[in-house]
Design a protein around this motif. Sequence first.
Motif, short mmCIF file in Angstrom:
data_model
loop_
_atom_site.label_atom_id
_atom_site.label_comp_id
_atom_site.label_asym_id
_atom_site.label_seq_id
_atom_site.Cartn_x
_atom_site.Cartn_y
_atom_site.Cartn_z
N LEU A 121 0.83 -1.20 0.00
CA LEU A 121 0.00 0.00 0.00
C LEU A 121 0.87 1.25 0.00
O LEU A 121 0.60 2.21 -0.72
CB LEU A 121 -0.93 0.00 1.22
N GLU A 122 1.93 1.20 0.80
CA GLU A 122 2.83 2.36 0.87
C GLU A 122 3.52 2.61 -0.48
O GLU A 122 3.56 3.74 -0.96
CB GLU A 122 3.88 2.12 1.97
N MET A 167 1.18 4.04 -3.01
CA MET A 167 0.93 5.46 -2.78
C MET A 167 2.06 6.33 -3.29
O MET A 167 1.85 7.41 -3.82
CB MET A 167 0.69 5.71 -1.30
N ARG A 183 -2.80 10.82 1.81
CA ARG A 183 -2.20 10.68 3.15
C ARG A 183 -3.04 11.42 4.19
O ARG A 183 -3.25 10.93 5.30
CB ARG A 183 -0.77 11.21 3.15
N LEU A 215 -5.99 9.25 4.78
CA LEU A 215 -5.67 8.11 5.65
C LEU A 215 -5.58 8.54 7.10
O LEU A 215 -5.84 7.76 8.01
CB LEU A 215 -4.33 7.49 5.23
N ASN A 216 -5.19 9.81 7.31
CA ASN A 216 -5.12 10.32 8.68
C ASN A 216 -6.47 10.86 9.15
O ASN A 216 -6.53 11.64 10.09
CB ASN A 216 -4.04 11.40 8.79
N SER A 270 -3.87 -6.69 -0.90
CA SER A 270 -3.65 -5.26 -1.06
C SER A 270 -4.62 -4.68 -2.10
O SER A 270 -5.21 -3.62 -1.90
CB SER A 270 -2.22 -4.97 -1.51
N LEU A 280 -7.65 -1.78 -1.57
CA LEU A 280 -7.74 -0.51 -2.28
C LEU A 280 -9.06 -0.39 -3.04
O LEU A 280 -9.54 0.71 -3.25
CB LEU A 280 -6.56 -0.37 -3.25
N HIS A 293 -8.38 -0.02 8.84
CA HIS A 293 -7.89 1.30 8.42
C HIS A 293 -6.93 1.88 9.44
O HIS A 293 -5.87 2.39 9.10
CB HIS A 293 -9.07 2.25 8.23
N ILE A 337 -3.55 0.08 9.40
CA ILE A 337 -2.80 0.40 8.19
C ILE A 337 -2.18 1.79 8.32
O ILE A 337 -1.00 2.01 8.06
CB ILE A 337 -3.70 0.32 6.94
N ARG A 338 -3.00 2.74 8.80
CA ARG A 338 -2.53 4.11 8.94
C ARG A 338 -1.35 4.18 9.91
O ARG A 338 -0.31 4.75 9.61
CB ARG A 338 -3.68 4.99 9.44
N ILE A 354 1.80 2.51 8.31
CA ILE A 354 2.41 3.28 7.22
C ILE A 354 3.16 4.48 7.80
O ILE A 354 4.22 4.87 7.30
CB ILE A 354 1.32 3.68 6.18
N GLU A 355 2.63 5.01 8.89
CA GLU A 355 3.31 6.10 9.55
C GLU A 355 4.70 5.65 10.05
O GLU A 355 5.68 6.37 9.89
CB GLU A 355 2.46 6.58 10.73
N LEU A 393 6.45 3.23 8.79
CA LEU A 393 7.29 3.05 7.59
C LEU A 393 7.92 4.38 7.18
O LEU A 393 9.08 4.43 6.78
CB LEU A 393 6.45 2.51 6.43
#
Lengths: 180, 385
Positions: free
Chosen positions: A117-118, A121, A133, A136-137, B15, B19, B47, B50-51, B54-55, B57
């Motif tokens: 997913l990253e 994006m 982004r 997503l937040n 994935s 999406l 969600h 994942i959020r 990803i943060e 990452l």
Amino acid sequence: MLRGKPQHMTSEKYKTLFDDLYPSLCLFANRYLKDLDTSKDVVQDVFIKTWERKVSHPNYNAIKSFLYTSVKNKSLDYLRSKYHKNTIITPDTDFYKIQTKEHFLSEMVIVDVYANLESAMKSLPNKCEQILRFSLNEYTNNEIAEELSITINTVKTQKRIAYKKLRNALSHLNSFFTFF
Amino acid sequence: MTIFDRIYKLSKKTSQALLKDKSLTELEDTDLFSEEAKIHIQQNLSHEEIRKNIEILNQIDKEKDWKKVSSNIKPNKKASKIQAYKIAASIILLVSLVYAISIQHSQKVLDSKVADTKIEIGINKATLTLNDGSDIFLEKGSSYKTKTVHSNGEQLIYANEHKAVSETSYNYLTVPRGGQFQIKLSDNTKVWLNSDSKLKYPVTFKEGEPRSVELVYGEAYFDVSSSKVNNKMPFKVISQMQDVEVLGTKFNIKAYADKNYVYTTLVEGVVTVTTGKTTEYLNPGMQSILNKEDKNIVTSPVDVSYYISWTKGLFSFKDKPLKDIMLVLSRWYDVEVSFENTALEKVKFNGVLNKNQTISDILNGIKNTKFINTYEIENKTITIK
């Protein structure tokens, strides 16, 4: 695809491999170790050892699997050695469970999805990525519009483009990995 | 296709589904995972998760960390941080119970209350149950003798016979808490039985059939006579939820009824451990741990001497929580143990204990490490404080 033996791999190519897998491997180690700094040390160590050992891998997936397995083993070793101290520890049953192969494979799926997913994006145009982004937040369209000084309609249009591009990106997911 | 290729395919499909906001059918239908694992994966793909991830990452600075790696991937590097951790951990290991016990400070640190103690050191004793159901009590100093079997009260020896028997008759040997016993079966296989253990075995093994015994419960160490002198017949040990099959070898099985795990430790030779459809091969120095609940088997290398020392008059512990140590001692001294402060149950110790010591000697040794304040003995109950 990664062809030939890694001893023929230049350090530039090794850097590309590192760029591609290092963040997700850190995230993966962190799921065992619950400490991001230690996780980074573990993954860096694995990258160093892998380079030294010059293990041969037939393709990209094989080297990726090798790295995941090595990071898992190192993380568990670290946890075991930590437990050698005469300190109060977490219950044995948890530690037993995280050593199973099924746990390892399910964590691989989870982290690989995050990484997919990253990287999907990242493939978006800047504005699209930015909007996604925010979204997503848990920013609303209104808030995103305000933040970026654009109209709500632009936010909506950009989001539509983003999702469409993401779908395309993911259906060609393997193409991310063909730069070797 | 390797299992990893299947994993990557599954994560790619998952994935894509995420999406497209579609349901994760690929994950639901896969045979790679149990239901429990599928739920675990799904919970981590919300969600929110994942959020958050990803943060993380995005927090990782690839360029900065690459510099650390690249400076190390030329010849002649220094020891890594992980190695340093390992060295630190092994230094901590040096603080061990064996030291505390061998020093045996003569002065008492804190008075331990010992009231009305009848706690005795374990001895060689067992009950032999014959095919007709009659019981014979065997203990050091007593003796027993028939045509097929004799005992001096320390061990039980069956005659090495190869006669054809139409019907197999079984005997049981039951070792109580506070006891241990040795037995030599009719094929010359030697078995050591630990406290609170029970073995079922035929008086004579049937010619031309696999030799089979059952560890009903408890712990036993087997020194199996070679299949070469037994018409190539393998030797099989049935225990709780698992079968162990061997061709002449030395190994230990620990399968207490009140514990969740069955431990099989191989000293010599090769054995297979089977539960349900799973079969694991063990090489010398390997131990398998069977989880009785989910039937999962994990194998790992161990220092076998720790697992068989009980057959040599010692209890050895490496990195074991006090609760596990007290459980082993409770079987040998036939006592109950309770912890006033449950945090103490998890404190880990190393140590080698002589089985001929009194329980007070051992408890004083543990007390001298200062990890426990004191202990109390009343009747047959020990309280750790």
